[in-house]
Scaffold this motif. Structure first.
Motif, mmCIF file in Angstrom:
data_model
loop_
_atom_site.group_PDB
_atom_site.id
_atom_site.type_symbol
_atom_site.label_atom_id
_atom_site.label_comp_id
_atom_site.label_asym_id
_atom_site.label_seq_id
_atom_site.Cartn_x
_atom_site.Cartn_y
_atom_site.Cartn_z
ATOM 1 N N ILE A 180 -73.738 -2.208 13.007
ATOM 2 C CA ILE A 180 -74.213 -2.385 14.376
ATOM 3 C C ILE A 180 -75.738 -2.477 14.365
ATOM 4 C CG2 ILE A 180 -74.211 -1.466 16.722
ATOM 5 C CD1 ILE A 180 -71.400 -1.968 15.723
ATOM 6 N N SER A 181 -76.281 -3.544 14.941
ATOM 7 C CA SER A 181 -77.738 -3.657 15.031
ATOM 8 C C SER A 181 -78.212 -3.040 16.342
ATOM 9 C CB SER A 181 -78.176 -5.122 14.949
ATOM 10 O OG SER A 181 -77.677 -5.863 16.048
ATOM 11 N N LEU A 182 -79.337 -2.362 16.267
ATOM 12 C CA LEU A 182 -79.926 -1.692 17.421
ATOM 13 C C LEU A 182 -81.137 -2.471 17.923
ATOM 14 C CD1 LEU A 182 -79.857 1.991 16.161
ATOM 15 C CD2 LEU A 182 -78.882 1.225 18.326
ATOM 16 N N PRO A 183 -81.446 -2.358 19.215
ATOM 17 C CA PRO A 183 -82.703 -2.943 19.689
ATOM 18 C C PRO A 183 -83.875 -2.212 19.042
ATOM 19 C CG PRO A 183 -81.710 -1.561 21.384
ATOM 20 C CD PRO A 183 -80.696 -1.687 20.292
ATOM 21 N N ILE A 184 -84.974 -2.909 18.888
ATOM 22 C CA ILE A 184 -86.154 -2.285 18.283
ATOM 23 C C ILE A 184 -86.817 -1.412 19.341
ATOM 24 C CG2 ILE A 184 -88.298 -2.675 17.028
ATOM 25 C CD1 ILE A 184 -85.759 -3.617 15.611
ATOM 26 N N ASP A 185 -86.233 -0.248 19.547
ATOM 27 C CA ASP A 185 -86.639 0.650 20.612
ATOM 28 C C ASP A 185 -86.490 2.077 20.095
ATOM 29 O OD1 ASP A 185 -87.048 1.376 23.571
ATOM 30 O OD2 ASP A 185 -85.126 2.316 23.115
ATOM 31 N N ASP A 187 -86.385 4.937 21.538
ATOM 32 C CA ASP A 187 -85.464 5.798 22.275
ATOM 33 C C ASP A 187 -84.017 5.533 21.873
ATOM 34 O OD1 ASP A 187 -87.145 7.283 24.476
ATOM 35 O OD2 ASP A 187 -87.896 5.229 24.441
ATOM 36 N N SER A 188 -83.659 4.252 21.699
ATOM 37 C CA SER A 188 -82.297 3.895 21.293
ATOM 38 C C SER A 188 -81.986 4.432 19.906
ATOM 39 C CB SER A 188 -82.121 2.377 21.323
ATOM 40 O OG SER A 188 -82.293 1.864 22.628
ATOM 41 N N ILE A 189 -82.938 4.302 18.998
ATOM 42 C CA ILE A 189 -82.745 4.785 17.631
ATOM 43 C C ILE A 189 -82.612 6.307 17.621
ATOM 44 C CG2 ILE A 189 -83.794 4.947 15.335
ATOM 45 C CD1 ILE A 189 -85.171 2.234 15.974
ATOM 46 N N ALA A 190 -83.492 6.984 18.367
ATOM 47 C CA ALA A 190 -83.446 8.445 18.425
ATOM 48 C C ALA A 190 -82.111 8.929 18.975
ATOM 49 C CB ALA A 190 -84.598 8.969 19.292
ATOM 50 N N SER A 191 -81.577 8.220 19.959
ATOM 51 C CA SER A 191 -80.305 8.606 20.562
ATOM 52 C C SER A 191 -79.173 8.559 19.544
ATOM 53 C CB SER A 191 -79.983 7.683 21.743
ATOM 54 O OG SER A 191 -78.692 7.953 22.252
ATOM 55 N N ILE A 192 -79.123 7.493 18.745
ATOM 56 C CA ILE A 192 -78.070 7.348 17.731
ATOM 57 C C ILE A 192 -78.208 8.426 16.656
ATOM 58 C CG2 ILE A 192 -77.189 5.856 15.902
ATOM 59 C CD1 ILE A 192 -76.361 4.992 18.692
ATOM 60 N N VAL A 193 -79.433 8.669 16.232
ATOM 61 C CA VAL A 193 -79.677 9.650 15.165
ATOM 62 C C VAL A 193 -79.334 11.066 15.617
ATOM 63 C CG1 VAL A 193 -81.477 10.730 13.764
ATOM 64 C CG2 VAL A 193 -81.405 8.255 13.988
ATOM 65 N N GLU A 194 -79.765 11.426 16.817
ATOM 66 C CA GLU A 194 -79.609 12.809 17.266
ATOM 67 C C GLU A 194 -78.263 13.086 17.930
ATOM 68 O OE1 GLU A 194 -81.457 15.394 16.632
ATOM 69 O OE2 GLU A 194 -82.958 14.251 15.523
ATOM 70 N N SER A 195 -77.721 12.122 18.668
ATOM 71 C CA SER A 195 -76.457 12.381 19.367
ATOM 72 C C SER A 195 -75.248 12.173 18.466
ATOM 73 C CB SER A 195 -76.333 11.489 20.603
ATOM 74 O OG SER A 195 -76.197 10.122 20.243
ATOM 75 N N GLN A 196 -75.361 11.253 17.487
ATOM 76 C CA GLN A 196 -74.234 10.957 16.611
ATOM 77 C C GLN A 196 -74.461 11.410 15.172
ATOM 78 O OE1 GLN A 196 -72.516 7.001 16.976
ATOM 79 N NE2 GLN A 196 -73.424 6.727 18.996
ATOM 80 N N GLY A 270 -95.527 -3.549 17.000
ATOM 81 C CA GLY A 270 -94.608 -4.593 16.548
ATOM 82 C C GLY A 270 -94.349 -4.564 15.060
ATOM 83 N N ARG A 271 -94.467 -3.386 14.447
ATOM 84 C CA ARG A 271 -94.293 -3.280 13.000
ATOM 85 C C ARG A 271 -92.852 -2.974 12.578
ATOM 86 N NH1 ARG A 271 -98.750 -2.596 9.962
ATOM 87 N NH2 ARG A 271 -100.626 -3.417 10.953
ATOM 88 N N ILE A 272 -92.011 -2.562 13.505
ATOM 89 C CA ILE A 272 -90.620 -2.268 13.177
ATOM 90 C C ILE A 272 -89.817 -3.558 13.305
ATOM 91 C CG2 ILE A 272 -88.624 -0.834 13.681
ATOM 92 C CD1 ILE A 272 -91.111 0.677 12.664
ATOM 93 N N THR A 273 -89.101 -3.917 12.257
ATOM 94 C CA THR A 273 -88.451 -5.228 12.209
ATOM 95 C C THR A 273 -86.931 -5.164 12.238
ATOM 96 O OG1 THR A 273 -88.487 -5.189 9.775
ATOM 97 C CG2 THR A 273 -90.373 -6.187 10.899
ATOM 98 N N PHE A 274 -86.357 -4.000 11.992
ATOM 99 C CA PHE A 274 -84.896 -3.902 11.931
ATOM 100 C C PHE A 274 -84.457 -2.473 12.180
ATOM 101 C CE2 PHE A 274 -81.032 -2.843 9.607
ATOM 102 C CZ PHE A 274 -80.152 -3.820 10.054
ATOM 103 N N ALA A 275 -83.310 -2.323 12.821
ATOM 104 C CA ALA A 275 -82.674 -1.014 12.972
ATOM 105 C C ALA A 275 -81.167 -1.236 13.039
ATOM 106 C CB ALA A 275 -83.166 -0.308 14.232
#
Length: 345
Positions: A180-185, A187-196, A270-275
């Motif tokens: 699953i690809s995540l938006p380069i955001d 908050d979205s990344i933190a949510s997946i890491v911490e909630s799941q 704009g340095r993050i290119t993938f999640a």
């Protein structure tokens, strides 16, 4: 494993002819991250097959940012790419190990070399994220004991002659769920890491003096010459800023420290290119049969469309679209695949 290590230590490991040819054709670059990430060469049509998080979740679980003491950070065994360009494979191997930790409470060391030697651009250095994630999902990775991958040079990381039928079988056990690809955001990344509890594979670009030797890398200019892959394991406020904790296979100092802090500055620049992460999408069907009259054509790229919501419900009932997920009305790779499966059936 001991036999493999003995052959390395005594210089008797058989190197395939193609690796010998590589040494004469081009000079191997020593910089750890210079060629760690290559550009995704797929066509736009091929990229449509990617699964996007926005297609199965209306919005990420809200994450409340707060300072998380380092004593509370999740930490896993350190992976080390040495002088190879295998950072993306190392990050995916760690994400797969974390998947096993979520499921069984045990981190499993999976072989980054098993992933790296299967890359589509072999024997060139580095690989692109989607290729590594696809390998982790479709083929998996064998156990580190069967194909050691830590602290090896680029030449050694290109060897696959010790892959056995047992390695192949073990690799299937280690497969991740759907990529699953995540938006380069952040908050979205933190949510997946911490909630799941997921390990999120993260892509970053940086220039000289920004990355190595620093626990907290800094954005110093516009130089983005190097691409690197790593794995996010925690999210926290750090000196008042939103930040992600990563475990990096390229050590930042001589003491083998690999834990770094990536602040929101890297996102703003704009340095993050993938999640991306792995998730098991279940097609169990729906209890109630939906009914709907489709009066217009639906196509890839539609977002928040009520007709697409009904399409996803119908496909879920027929067990072609994941059940137990939000029906978002976003028509991307998951819906595209479900439609094709329905047409084939």
């Amino acid at each position: 494993m001991s036999g493999f290590n003995d052959r390395i230590n005594k210089g008797r490991l058989t190197v395939p002819l193609i690796n010998i040819i590589m040494l004469f054709k081009k000079k191997l670059k020593f910089n750890i991250a210079s060629l760690g990430v290559v550009e995704d060469p797929r066509t736009d049509e091929e990229k449509k097959k990617d699964y996007k998080e926005s297609e199965i979740a209306c919005a990420p679980t809200p994450f409340i940012w707060k300072e998380k003491p380092e004593a509370e950070w999740r930490k896993f065994p350190i992976l080390f790419q040495d002088s190879s360009s295998s950072c993306v494979a190392q990050a995916v191997a760690k994400a797969l190990g974390i998947e096993n930790f979520i499921e069984e409470g045990k981190f499993v060391n999976y072989s980054a070399r098993d992933i790296y030697t299967r890359r589509a651009n072999y024997p060139d250095e580095g690989m692109w994220f989607q290729n590594a994630m696809d390998i982790g999902h479709n083929i998996g990775s064998t156990f580190e004991q069967l194909m050691p991958s830590q602290g090896l040079s680029e030449t050694m990381m290109n060897i696959s002659s010790d892959r056995t039928p047992l390695c192949e079988i073990a690799g299937k056990i280690g497969r991740g769920g759907n990529y699953i690809s995540l938006p380069i955001d952040i908050d979205s990344i933190a949510s997946i890491v911490e909630s799941q509890g997921k390990g999120v594979v993260l892509g970053v670009r940086f220039g000289p003096n920004e990355w190595f030797g620093k626990k907290v890398p800094e954005v110093l200019g516009n130089d983005k010459r190097w691409g690197h892959g790593t794995c996010v394991t925690n999210a926290t406020l750090y000196n008042g800023k939103k930040a992600l904790v990563i475990e990096d296979s390229a050590y930042y100092d001589a003491n083998k420290e690999s834990i770094r802090i990536i602040t929101e500055d890297w996102f703003k620049a704009g340095r993050i290119t993938f999640a991306g992460y792995y998730s098991y999408l279940r097609n169990d069907g729906l209890d109630n049969k939906p009914s709907y009259n489709f009066a217009r054509d639906l196509e890839y790229g539609m977002e928040s469309d009520p007709d697409v919501v009904k399409l996803q419900e119908c496909l879920a009932y027929l067990k072609f679209f994941p059940s137990g997920q939000s029906f978002t009305g976003n028509f991307f790779g998951i819906t595209l695949k479900a439609v094709k499966l329905f047409q084939e059936a």
